[in-house]
Write a protein that holds these residues in place. Structure first.
Motif, PDB file in Angstrom:
ATOM      1  N   SER A  36       0.817  -1.220   0.000  1.00 61.26           N
ATOM      2  CA  SER A  36       0.000   0.000   0.000  1.00 61.26           C
ATOM      3  C   SER A  36       0.845   1.262   0.000  1.00 61.26           C
ATOM      4  N   ASP A  69      -6.904  -6.265  11.408  1.00 63.75           N
ATOM      5  CA  ASP A  69      -6.213  -5.458  10.399  1.00 63.75           C
ATOM      6  C   ASP A  69      -6.400  -3.965  10.619  1.00 63.75           C
ATOM      7  N   ASN A  70      -7.436  -3.582  11.354  1.00 67.65           N
ATOM      8  CA  ASN A  70      -7.720  -2.163  11.561  1.00 67.65           C
ATOM      9  C   ASN A  70      -7.191  -1.624  12.892  1.00 67.65           C
ATOM     10  N   ASN A  94      -0.708  -3.960   5.973  1.00 68.21           N
ATOM     11  CA  ASN A  94      -0.949  -3.593   4.579  1.00 68.21           C
ATOM     12  C   ASN A  94      -2.433  -3.541   4.226  1.00 68.21           C
ATOM     13  N   ASP A  95      -3.246  -4.359   4.888  1.00 68.67           N
ATOM     14  CA  ASP A  95      -4.654  -4.474   4.508  1.00 68.67           C
ATOM     15  C   ASP A  95      -5.595  -3.645   5.367  1.00 68.67           C
ATOM     16  N   THR A  96      -5.071  -2.722   6.166  1.00 68.92           N
ATOM     17  CA  THR A  96      -5.982  -1.892   6.945  1.00 68.92           C
ATOM     18  C   THR A  96      -6.848  -1.069   5.990  1.00 68.92           C
ATOM     19  N   GLU A  97      -8.108  -0.904   6.334  1.00 70.51           N
ATOM     20  CA  GLU A  97      -9.059  -0.296   5.400  1.00 70.51           C
ATOM     21  C   GLU A  97      -8.708   1.152   5.077  1.00 70.51           C
ATOM     22  N   ARG A 106      -6.366   0.788   2.092  1.00 73.73           N
ATOM     23  CA  ARG A 106      -7.008   0.219   0.906  1.00 73.73           C
ATOM     24  C   ARG A 106      -7.930   1.221   0.236  1.00 73.73           C
ATOM     25  N   ASP A 107      -8.564   2.070   1.045  1.00 75.38           N
ATOM     26  CA  ASP A 107      -9.585   2.962   0.501  1.00 75.38           C
ATOM     27  C   ASP A 107      -9.098   4.406   0.396  1.00 75.38           C
ATOM     28  N   THR A 164      -7.271   7.357  -1.636  1.00 76.22           N
ATOM     29  CA  THR A 164      -7.086   7.592  -3.071  1.00 76.22           C
ATOM     30  C   THR A 164      -5.934   8.530  -3.403  1.00 76.22           C
ATOM     31  N   ASP A 186      -2.697   8.182  -3.102  1.00 81.87           N
ATOM     32  CA  ASP A 186      -1.599   7.473  -3.768  1.00 81.87           C
ATOM     33  C   ASP A 186      -0.304   8.274  -3.722  1.00 81.87           C
TER      34      ASP A 186
END
Length: 265
Positions: free
Chosen positions: A32, A112-113, A134-137, A140-141, A143, A145
């Motif tokens: 991420s 993960d959160n 890496n997969d915490t929301e 992931r959400d 934008t 970048d």
């Protein structure tokens, strides 16, 4: 974003941390944070594997790797075991990711959160490391970048630290559940970007009124520091409630709100 973040008069930090492609030290960050790898000292695990396959490390000049944000204990253990088997002492892992606090202590369903780890208290002071998988929301959400850690993630981590600390510092009577932190005001300040490197959160509580049987009025301040510099500050006004009281208040408000919202016959 503040003017300090975009127009800082300080020397560019890149000058002190920049190394060329032959760098013998790498921070391994989660996928991420792959945009951070424009800096030569950052790499994701997949980028590191590809690099070492193309150009194996030299035992006489070993590559040192450390975990940055986005890498959890399991991923770090798997990566270091794999590299040790493939390259021996030519790759030297250093450090470990923070160990996350139990998810129930920060009111999360998903581990993960959970965003804080290696937490402890001393008197009315408390601290923890930022612990981002890496997969915490919130990653992931997100934008934007960009290379930095989202500001909303730092706010959430600060709230989690205060939530955790309330139940650690103010212990309930025997047989009762932990106190429940209920925030009613907050303020956030950001002075520097935070990058996917080790990050320390420190906090203190101040009593703002007399304690009652079922609640304690408090103010909390959390400071976020990285590489020796303060990056953000969060202030929160809250009550440490006995859960039965706050849930009764919530239920009563819900009933009254429904009555007001129901259309007249």
């Amino acid at each position: 974003m503040t003017d300090d973040q975009t127009q800082s008069s300080e020397p560019n930090d890149d000058e002190s941390f920049h190394q060329d492609d032959d760098s013998l030290h790498q921070w391994v960050v989660g996928e991420s944070f792959q945009h951070a790898s424009v800096q030569p000292d950052f790499t994701t695990a997949s980028q590191l594997r590809d690099r070492l396959r193309r150009r194996p490390p030299d035992q006489d000049n070993p590559l040192r790797i450390r975990p940055g944000l986005g890498v959890d204990d399991t991923e770090w253990s798997d990566l270091t075991s794999e590299l040790l088997k493939a390259y021996g002492a030519a790759v030297l892992p250093e450090g470990r990711p923070p160990t996350a606090v139990p998810r129930h202590s920060v009111l999360k369903h998903s581990r993960d959160n959970v965003l804080i780890g290696d937490a402890h208290v001393e008197g009315d002071a408390f601290q923890a490391q930022l612990a981002v998988v890496n997969d915490t929301e919130m990653l992931r959400d997100h934008t934007a970048d960009q290379q930095h850690v989202p500001g909303m993630l730092l706010i959430e981590a600060s709230i989690q630290l205060v939530t955790w600390a309330v139940s650690e510092i103010w212990l309930p009577p025997a047989g009762h559940p932990p106190y429940y932190a209920v925030m009613h005001a907050s303020a956030f300040e950001f002075s520097r970007f935070v990058f996917p490197l080790p990050t320390l959160l420190t906090g203190t509580f101040t009593r703002t009124g007399p304690a009652e049987d079922d609640k304690i009025p408090l103010s909390a301040e959390v400071r976020v520091r990285q590489a020796g510099q303060e990056c953000s500050r969060v202030r929160i006004d809250l009550h440490a409630f006995r859960p039965a009281l706050v849930f009764a208040i919530e239920d009563g408000q819900a009933r009254r709100t429904l009555l007001r919202a129901t259309p007249a016959a």
